[in-house]
Design a protein around this motif. Structure first.
Motif, mmCIF file in Angstrom:
data_model
loop_
_atom_site.group_PDB
_atom_site.id
_atom_site.type_symbol
_atom_site.label_atom_id
_atom_site.label_comp_id
_atom_site.label_asym_id
_atom_site.label_seq_id
_atom_site.Cartn_x
_atom_site.Cartn_y
_atom_site.Cartn_z
ATOM 1 N N UNK A 445 169.130 29.624 76.950
ATOM 2 C CA UNK A 445 168.092 28.808 76.327
ATOM 3 C C UNK A 445 166.797 28.952 77.124
ATOM 4 N N UNK A 446 165.667 28.907 76.438
ATOM 5 C CA UNK A 446 164.372 29.053 77.090
ATOM 6 C C UNK A 446 164.042 27.793 77.885
ATOM 7 N N UNK A 447 163.750 27.974 79.170
ATOM 8 C CA UNK A 447 163.409 26.862 80.061
ATOM 9 C C UNK A 447 162.237 27.299 80.944
ATOM 10 N N UNK A 497 159.834 26.424 67.934
ATOM 11 C CA UNK A 497 158.416 26.101 67.739
ATOM 12 C C UNK A 497 157.723 25.737 69.047
ATOM 13 N N UNK A 498 158.490 25.309 70.044
ATOM 14 C CA UNK A 498 157.906 24.970 71.346
ATOM 15 C C UNK A 498 157.429 26.245 72.036
ATOM 16 N N UNK A 499 156.341 26.115 72.786
ATOM 17 C CA UNK A 499 155.796 27.289 73.464
ATOM 18 C C UNK A 499 155.100 26.856 74.751
ATOM 19 N N UNK A 500 154.911 27.825 75.619
ATOM 20 C CA UNK A 500 154.057 27.612 76.781
ATOM 21 C C UNK A 500 153.280 28.899 77.044
ATOM 22 N N UNK A 501 152.156 28.751 77.715
ATOM 23 C CA UNK A 501 151.329 29.913 78.059
ATOM 24 C C UNK A 501 150.988 29.845 79.534
ATOM 25 N N UNK A 502 150.643 31.002 80.083
ATOM 26 C CA UNK A 502 150.344 31.094 81.513
ATOM 27 C C UNK A 502 149.338 32.203 81.750
ATOM 28 N N UNK A 503 148.452 31.972 82.733
ATOM 29 C CA UNK A 503 147.478 32.996 83.147
ATOM 30 C C UNK A 503 147.270 32.932 84.650
ATOM 31 N N UNK A 504 147.181 34.099 85.275
ATOM 32 C CA UNK A 504 146.824 34.207 86.689
ATOM 33 C C UNK A 504 146.303 35.617 86.929
ATOM 34 N N UNK A 507 145.840 38.102 84.060
ATOM 35 C CA UNK A 507 147.020 38.534 83.313
ATOM 36 C C UNK A 507 147.654 37.314 82.665
ATOM 37 N N UNK A 508 148.175 37.470 81.461
ATOM 38 C CA UNK A 508 148.718 36.299 80.789
ATOM 39 C C UNK A 508 149.905 36.611 79.916
ATOM 40 N N UNK A 509 150.632 35.540 79.593
ATOM 41 C CA UNK A 509 151.724 35.664 78.639
ATOM 42 C C UNK A 509 151.930 34.330 77.932
ATOM 43 N N UNK A 510 152.579 34.398 76.800
ATOM 44 C CA UNK A 510 152.964 33.195 76.069
ATOM 45 C C UNK A 510 154.416 33.375 75.635
ATOM 46 N N UNK A 511 155.218 32.318 75.803
ATOM 47 C CA UNK A 511 156.640 32.339 75.438
ATOM 48 C C UNK A 511 156.884 31.364 74.293
ATOM 49 N N UNK A 512 157.673 31.806 73.331
ATOM 50 C CA UNK A 512 158.088 30.946 72.230
ATOM 51 C C UNK A 512 159.479 31.384 71.797
#
Length: 584
Positions: A445-447, A497-504, A507-512
């Motif tokens: 499961x996505x955590x 439908x839940x998601x999170x995004x990250x940048x540093x 560089x970035x990514x988004x998970x769903x």
């Protein structure tokens, strides 16, 4: 007649006593159920997804394996690619940019200096779980590294964040055998010609760190002292055990090192990566559909090394493995004490690592730092015999870091799975000694790291104030508690439908759900384009899906862009190198 009355009286008395006894037992059971759980948060440093036995490694980790078998092993858990950024989310449930860690203190993009969200230390824009647990009557302990502020760069130390007792260092790491710092003072004109001392504290006061005591031993012993002292107060406790293993410098107890040396000398870089990939796959820790990660051209080929260099490299990796085994031994110390003192059954145990393995290689022209390399050459012994000792300053480098992740690509500093997918194991209170329904389960499961603090608060039955704390506005957390999943009420933590995004570093990514959209700049060896992957079936990110599913990619990019806009995240020049910008 008198005899009958006497017998009846005895029966009534015994019945009354039995009823009272049952009532006391019932009340005791209710009290036990209502008792606040202790919380043991174990955080490893710079440790790969494939580094511990419970995740397919050859490293001997029986105590971590016990945690895995008593609770749940998460195989799709994500953090940030660097230490302090992860820890900011771990303690708040907020996105890093919301609490000052949009910037990493060891490498700062010049244009972000002084900007809101890029302070490089934990800000008071959110409330931490350590504060909330303290408010609820918990004793709150920290032993090990902090790396969230309190040094010259600004911010506050642990005692300003709700901790009742603290021990260790404020920075990101140190020599494992003495009080020396792990990096030079780059600002000092003579900094490359001297070794500098690290600042150690015990409850906010300077601490004279003894030489010759290994970091795992000194941190663990002090944490056990805190727990034992706190037992007199009859309060629940939260213990943040922040190991500095296996962060560089690569040093370990001599007796643990050579047991691993022959294996790594035999396997080499590619052999270890393949071995761990196959082990992860065989044990169901990555998908049976997973393919091997392709060769990374920042790494070296084992056959190109001289025999002398192969032997040195094998010993360095063996020392790294020994660091992980020592950490396992220290975890065993803590678990044994809690079991013997009757506290383990009422303790929530969480084990995780803060990011993937460190690929820093000072002499590498692409990912290195020439000043750092010069300091190491000037100040330390680089011989085979010195590896692992206090007078060595080795790193595992890009090639071993790449190998350590097994079926994943990249390592610390990068948003590829090898940098951000790490072990997470959770044992709910009571699960060590009961038939916990999910014991030994491996879950994909996505955590996200933001979910851990919300889980801790729910088990402690502590409500987060969300928007206001002590008459001050705070940014509400967006993590999701895992407790319903751990308790068997839900099958997922986050829905599709839940998601999170990250940048540093730009560089970035988004998970769903199982999908990850990712973009890496050319300055960090990417192509600057968005790519889409299913990281459950394709953890090595070898099979991009953007051409098969362009609408999904488009939707995920829109989510990422909304995250960027909401947090006023600054763009980074395409060719800027985080490694060239690295400094103390």
């Amino acid at each position: 007649m008198k005899k009958i009355i006497s017998i009846l009286s005895t029966v009534i008395l015994l019945t009354s006593c039995a009823e009272k006894s049952e009532s006391v037992q019932a009340n005791t059971a209710v009290e036990a159920d209502a008792k606040k759980p202790n919380i043991l948060l174990l955080v490893a440093d710079d440790t790969a997804f494939g580094d511990i036995g419970a995740y397919g490694s050859e490293v001997h980790t029986p105590n971590m394996n016990e945690i895995a078998n008593a609770g749940i092993r998460f195989t799709n858990f994500h953090v940030s690619p660097v230490c302090s950024v992860t820890r900011s989310m771990l303690f708040t449930g907020n996105d890093n940019i919301e609490v000052g860690l949009g910037s990493f203190d060891y490498s700062v993009y010049p244009a972000t200096r002084g900007k809101k969200g890029y302070e490089g230390y934990l800000t008071k824009d959110a409330v931490t779980i350590s504060e909330l647990l303290n408010d609820d009557g918990y004793e709150v302990y920290k032993s090990g590294k902090w790396h969230l502020g309190g040094e010259e760069s600004g911010g506050k130390g642990p005692l300003e964040w709700g901790f009742t007792k603290e021990f260790g260092i404020l920075s990101g790491g140190s020599n494992h055998w003495n009080d020396l710092a792990m990096t030079p003072n780059f600002k000092d004109p003579n900094g490359l010609n001297v070794k500098r001392k690290e600042n150690w504290t015990l409850n906010g006061e300077p601490y004279d760190r003894p030489e010759g005591v290994y970091s795992g031993e000194i941190y663990t012993n002090q944490m056990l002292e805190f727990i034992k002292e706190g037992a007199k107060n009859d309060k629940p406790w939260f213990a943040y055990m922040a190991f500095t293993t296996a962060h560089f410098p690569i040093q370990a107890p001599k007796g643990l090192i050579m047991k691993y040396y022959p294996k790594y000398l035999e396997l080499g870089y590619a052999g270890l990566k393949k071995s761990r990939y196959e082990s992860l796959k065989a044990q169901g820790l990555i998908s049976h559909e997973a393919t091997e990660a392709p060769f990374n051209n920042l790494t070296k080929k084992w056959q190109d090394l001289s025999q002398e260099n192969k032997e040195k490299q094998a010993k360095i990796m063996a020392t790294y493995a020994a660091m992980i085994e020592d950490q396992d031994n220290r975890i065993g110390q803590i678990l044994d004490y809690l079991r013997e003192s009757g506290q383990l059954d009422n303790t929530l145990v969480v084990y995780m690592t803060d990011n993937g393995p460190e690929g820093l290689e000072p002499t590498n022209p692409k990912t290195g730092n020439p000043e750092f390399a010069k300091w190491i050459e000037n100040q330390f012994d680089s011989s085979f015999e010195a590896i692992g000792t206090a007078n060595s300053q080795n790193v595992i480098g890009t090639s071993w870091a790449n190998s350590a992740t097994g079926g994943l690509q990249w390592w610390k500093w990068f948003v590829g799975e090898g940098g951000i997918r790490v072990p997470l194991m959770i044992v709910p209170p009571g699960a060590f000694n009961t038939d916990y329904v999910r014991a030994g389960e491996k879950s994909n499961v996505a955590v996200y790291v933001k979910d851990v603090p919300m889980t801790i608060l729910e088990y402690a039955n502590v409500k987060h104030p969300m928007t206001e704390y002590k008459d001050k506005k705070v940014i509400p957390p967006t993590g999701i508690s895992m407790k319903p999943f751990l308790d068997g009420q839900f099958d997922v933590v986050r829905t599709d439908k839940d998601w999170w995004a990250f940048e540093l570093f730009g560089n970035g990514y988004v998970m769903q759900g199982e999908f990850k959209a990712m973009k890496v700049r050319t300055g960090m060896f990417g192509d600057g384009q968005w790519h889409l992957y299913n990281v459950v079936s394709d953890p090595s990110e070898s099979h991009p899906l953007e051409h098969k599913n362009p609408e999904k990619l488009k939707a995920m990019i829109a989510l990422y862009e909304s995250y960027i806009a909401k947090n006023n995240i600054l763009a980074v020049d395409a060719d800027w190198s985080a490694f060239k910008g690295a400094s103390q």
